[in-house]
Design an enzyme around this catalytic site. Structure first.
Site, PDB file in Angstrom:
ATOM      1  N   GLU A  57      63.912  37.649  80.159  1.00 15.72           N
ATOM      2  CA  GLU A  57      64.745  37.360  78.963  1.00 15.72           C
ATOM      3  C   GLU A  57      64.632  38.467  77.924  1.00 15.72           C
ATOM      4  OE1 GLU A  57      61.798  36.232  79.412  1.00 15.72           O
ATOM      5  OE2 GLU A  57      60.779  35.792  77.517  1.00 15.72           O
ATOM      6  N   HIS A 116      58.897  39.331  81.758  1.00 17.52           N
ATOM      7  CA  HIS A 116      59.857  38.640  80.883  1.00 17.52           C
ATOM      8  C   HIS A 116      61.294  39.102  81.123  1.00 17.52           C
ATOM      9  CE1 HIS A 116      57.163  36.582  77.985  1.00 17.52           C
ATOM     10  NE2 HIS A 116      56.313  37.547  78.278  1.00 17.52           N
ATOM     11  N   CYS A 120      55.828  33.643  81.993  1.00 20.36           N
ATOM     12  CA  CYS A 120      54.601  33.956  81.272  1.00 20.36           C
ATOM     13  C   CYS A 120      53.796  32.681  80.998  1.00 20.36           C
ATOM     14  CB  CYS A 120      54.960  34.719  79.986  1.00 20.36           C
ATOM     15  SG  CYS A 120      53.578  35.628  79.298  1.00 20.36           S
TER      16      CYS A 120
END
Ligand SMILES: Nc1ncnc2c1ncn2[C@@H]1O[C@H](COP(=O)(O)OP(=O)(O)O)[C@@H](O)[C@H]1O
Lengths: 216, 536, 71, 71
Positions: free
Chosen positions: A194, A192, A85
């Protein structure tokens, strides 16, 4: 594996990245944007957020942080570098990845889960994926990947495109969601991973990305 | 008080203030003004009148609603901090606590939707981290006029973008909320924002200026002229009226707030024993934060206004004290620990400026350019005479008829589809998708569910949270409306499998009147019922 | 150059009844006050600032005006 | 007005070694092509567009240049 998570002023997914890496047993350390040495680490993660408020352009000011020289050296040494990002935005601004991230085609921040195709399953970031279709969260206002046609053609030719949106949510050129550099050691992506490693949060499609990196 | 410093030259004299009843422009009544004169044994000067007007406003003092608000049932074994501080605090075991509060930002959002809503988020987050808590979630509760109106669309877009712009950037997930539309709100949108924080009980901070000789540190944004209401005679350095009006709009800077938030929490964790009090500068900025902390501790305060970081030139004491510039905090720190605490802020690229000290005389004293420009009693300043609320039943309640409305439904499926088409009932996903609901990777139930569910890392616990309004019911029948709001919120919580443990209310009324009293008495009994039931 | 915002603004204006709009471009604008020995040095500094930070040469171009101020 | 963006850009430039910067303000810039009967009408239309959409009168001011183009 020793990993560094770079903390820029305004980073806000730094702790999420730490949490994910630790979940995989990685020895992860937060490193300040003011630091100048990354020689101790095998992998460098540039997390999401709004570095320097994303004022001016996202990533534009962060790229001049002292740490970025060390990131460039890490690239030269062939180390693994991942920008998620805002991290992706910083890597393009810094010239470690081609192209640029611009404001979404329909202006406004978008937080959603999106379907992706893995367009190159033979990278150090995608190798562990058994399927080509995954779903990952996105959360960005400036995630529209743009590069001129020659650059896109190069990316295609060199198989640098790792992830493409199945439905183009932000107007990215060639549906691009994530790319590597030509050497294949630097990854930048808007989604994302994560945020998608724990069943309790409803999505574990990010796990294989970390497993791929750890398998190297 | 000697020679008048330059920026204050244009201010009316104490006699002029009295003569022309200038205090009335600031909503001080003549009775109140007379009380102040009597108390001081002299006429208050311009700065002092401004301090009293701000501190005695309903907004700061709750002078009318406090007696009623006291009736809330706000004590049980979980309550570590009830009403009276920046936010409520409840014990959730394991030496942890949840901190939460809701606040409205209606008027600023009506005038300037983006910045109004954005600064609403910023303000409520400061209330949470000034207690020493890490904010973990934001919720928003919005009311607009009908959606078939261009002004409404403009407000909706601006307000949603403002909440998103601030919350996303600072990295606190917006996990839930609600949106309703009704012609009543045509020009008066309601923008209520709630923030929830997680606290290690050992880090809990209250706003107290204790310890004679302790220093008062100012942290965060510089003070500008934003948010200063009332007649600012002294602002004659503006060349046009338009320019002057603009200065009243508060502009948010989420980037700066993130730095201030992270550094404040770090300072509290590392130097909790040396930091005596923390308060954010909200309404009536510097004066209310410093005076309230002193009153809480029964001390006095002496501030040196020349030290206050200033964004604009030629600012007057009045402006410095009443500015509502965002992203500012006040810390009271032990005198010999100023350097260590300041260092935490310096590491984050912020400066902590020593602007004054805690004194033993119970006085609120301000100096400016070598002059003393205010000298009043802290206790008197912060505790306006209580006021009994005017009580009269709102006309529409008197007008209410006895006939019961009975809907005539001929085609049930058509009724159903027309209901589902109503903007209040239809899905809000197109709006809440602008909020980052997942950052911090704790959001188990995201917007779209009954209540949001946010897990606490490192434990097997999660917190369920929701906001609900029952505006139309409350308008028609305050008692039932209040009950329904509590009940609906409780149902939403229960539907996630959680147990309700606490409520914060955020009541948006017109002028304080009977409605509040009735409403609160009733909420009180409902809350008690609910919590009692939960214990059984 | 890609200018999604310009497009959005154009269609916004058209919806509002301004129907003779041919094109809208939007960009950023900076006003920088800085000290320099002379105009030539000022110009060099300014171009450096612009190219290093203020624009992204991939998608943006620039023009500037330089004015001397009293100090 | 408070301009957090300008402040951050200023400190960015300063960190990069441009150390004589006194102030940075940033804003938006629009280039609009549109048809109008004459210059007077064009001016009126333009001011309307600016005040109705392009700026936020609460927090922004503006200035404009009007130029006639061949068609
Ligand atoms: N403004 C908002 N911000 C965040 N989430 C929202 C908002 N509005 C609605 N939601 C989400 O959508 C869900 C359903 O909204 P709504 O239809 O109003 O709920 P209810 O089921 O309580 O009537 C809410 O519980 C919330 O999760």
């Amino acid at each position: 594996m020793k990993a560094a998570v770079i903390q820029f002023p305004g980073s806000n997914c730094d702790m999420d990245m730490m949490h994910a890496l630790q979940d995989f047993g990685v020895d992860a350390t937060l490193v300040s944007h003011n630091a100048t040495d990354l020689s101790d680490y095998d992998a460098i993660f540039l997390p999401g957020g709004f570095s320097f408020g994303d004022y001016l352009r996202s990533g534009a000011i962060a790229r001049f942080s002292p740490i970025m020289d060390a990131v460039k050296q890490a690239d030269e040494a062939g180390k693994t570098i991942v920008g998620i990002c805002n991290g992706f935005q910083i890597l393009t601004e810094a010239g470690l990845l081609p192209g640029q991230l611009m404001q979404n085609e329909h202006p406004g921040f978008l937080c959603d889960e999106v379907k992706l195709n893995i367009t190159n399953a033979d990278t150090e970031f995608s190798r562990a994926y058994p399927t080509n279709e995954i779903t990952l969260p996105v959360a960005h206002g400036e995630g529209r990947y743009y590069a001129d046609q020659a650059t896109i053609a190069d990316l295609e030719k060199n198989q640098q495109i790792v992830f493409k949106y199945r439905t183009n949510v932000n107007g990215s050129s060639d549906d691009i969601a994530g790319i590597t550099n030509q050497k294949g050691n630097v990854l930048g992506m808007m989604p994302h991973p994560e945020r998608a490693i724990e069943a309790i949060l409803g999505n574990t499609d990010g796990r294989k990305l970390f497993e791929s990196i750890l398998d190297n | 008080m000697g020679k008048v410093p330059e920026p204050m030259r244009n201010e009316p004299s104490p006699e002029e203030i009295k003569e022309n009843k200038i205090y009335r422009d600031w909503a001080l009544t003549t009775e109140e003004y007379d009380l102040i004169c009597e108390h001081l044994h002299r006429l208050p000067n311009y700065t002092e009148t401004g301090l009293f007007a701000a501190m005695w406003s309903e907004h700061c003092s709750y002078k009318k609603s406090k007696p009623v608000l006291k009736k809330f049932w706000s004590k049980n074994e979980r309550v570590l901090q009830g009403p009276g501080e920046g936010a409520g605090v409840l014990d959730i075991g394991d030496q942890q606590a949840v901190v939460f509060k809701a606040e409205s930002h209606n008027h600023p959002s009506a005038v300037e939707p983006y910045e109004g809503a954005a600064t609403g988020v910023g303000g409520i987050l400061r209330d949470i981290f000034s207690m020493g808590a890490q904010p973990i979630a934001v919720l928003d509760s919005l009311r607009f006029g009908e959606l078939n109106n261009n002004d409404t669309k403009h407000l909706v877009n601006g307000i949603i973008a403002g909440i998103a712009g601030y919350g996303n950037a600072i990295g606190i997930p917006t996990v839930g909320g609600e949106i309703g539309f009704d012609a009543t709100y045509q020009e008066n949108p309601l923008v209520n924002v709630m923030a929830v924080g997680l606290l290690n009980q050992a880090d809990m901070q209250v706003g107290k200026a204790e310890g004679i000789g302790n220093r008062i540190l100012y942290v965060g944004a510089k003070t500008g002229r934003d948010g200063i209401h009332g007649a600012t005679f002294a602002s004659s350095d503006f060349d046009s009226g338009v320019e002057k009006n603009r200065s009243a709009v508060q502009v948010g800077d989420p980037f700066l707030e993130k730095l201030v938030m992270d550094a404040t929490i770090k300072a509290i964790r590392e130097h909790g024993d040396e930091i005596v009090g923390v308060q954010d500068m909200g309404a009536a900025g510097l004066v209310s934060s410093s005076a309230e902390m002193a009153d809480e501790a029964g001390t006095g305060v002496h501030l040196d206004l020349d030290k206050v970081p200033q964004r604009e030139t030629n600012m007057t004491p009045y402006e410095l004290m009443l500015s509502e510039s965002q992203e500012r905090m006040l810390l009271v720190v032990k005198a010999d620990r100023v350097a260590q605490v300041s260092q935490v802020f310096a590491d984050a690229g912020l400066s902590a400026v020593d602007i004054g000290e805690v004194t033993d005389d119970g006085k609120y004293v301000l100096s400016f350019k070598g002059q003393q420009v205010a000298d009043v009693d802290v206790n008197y300043l912060t505790n306006p005479p209580k006021q009994v609320m005017q009580q009269s039943k709102p006309q529409h309640l008197n007008d209410e008829g006895n006939n019961q409305y009975q809907p005539q439904i001929t085609d049930a499926s058509e009724t159903l589809t027309s209901l589902l088409k109503q903007s209040t009932i239809a899905s809000k996903a197109d709006l809440f998708k602008h909020f980052d609901s997942m950052v911090k990777t704790n959001t188990v139930i995201k917007p779209g569910g009954d209540a949001a569910l946010v897990r606490i890392k490192g434990t097997s616990k999660a917190l369920a949270m929701t906001t609900d309004i029952s505006g139309r019911y409350t308008y028609l029948a305050p008692k039932v409306g209040g009950e329904l709001a509590v009940a609906e919120a409780a149902r939403n919580i229960v539907a996630t499998g959680a147990t309700p443990i606490g409520i914060t209310d955020c009541l948006n009324f017109g002028d304080p009147d009977l409605t509040i009293q009735k409403f609160i008495m009733n909420l009180h009994s409902r809350v008690k019922e609910l919590t009692t039931w939960q214990k059984n | 150059m890609l200018d999604p915002q310009g497009e959005v603004i154009k269609s916004g204006l058209t919806h509002m009844g301004f129907n003779k709009i041919e094109s809208v471009k939007q960009g950023k604008y900076f006003e920088i006050k800085f000290a320099a020995a002379d105009m030539e040095q000022a110009k060099q500094e300014l171009v450096k600032m612009i190219e290093a930070l203020l624009i992204n040469a991939n998608t943006e171009t620039y023009r500037y005006d330089l004015k001397e101020l009293e100090d």
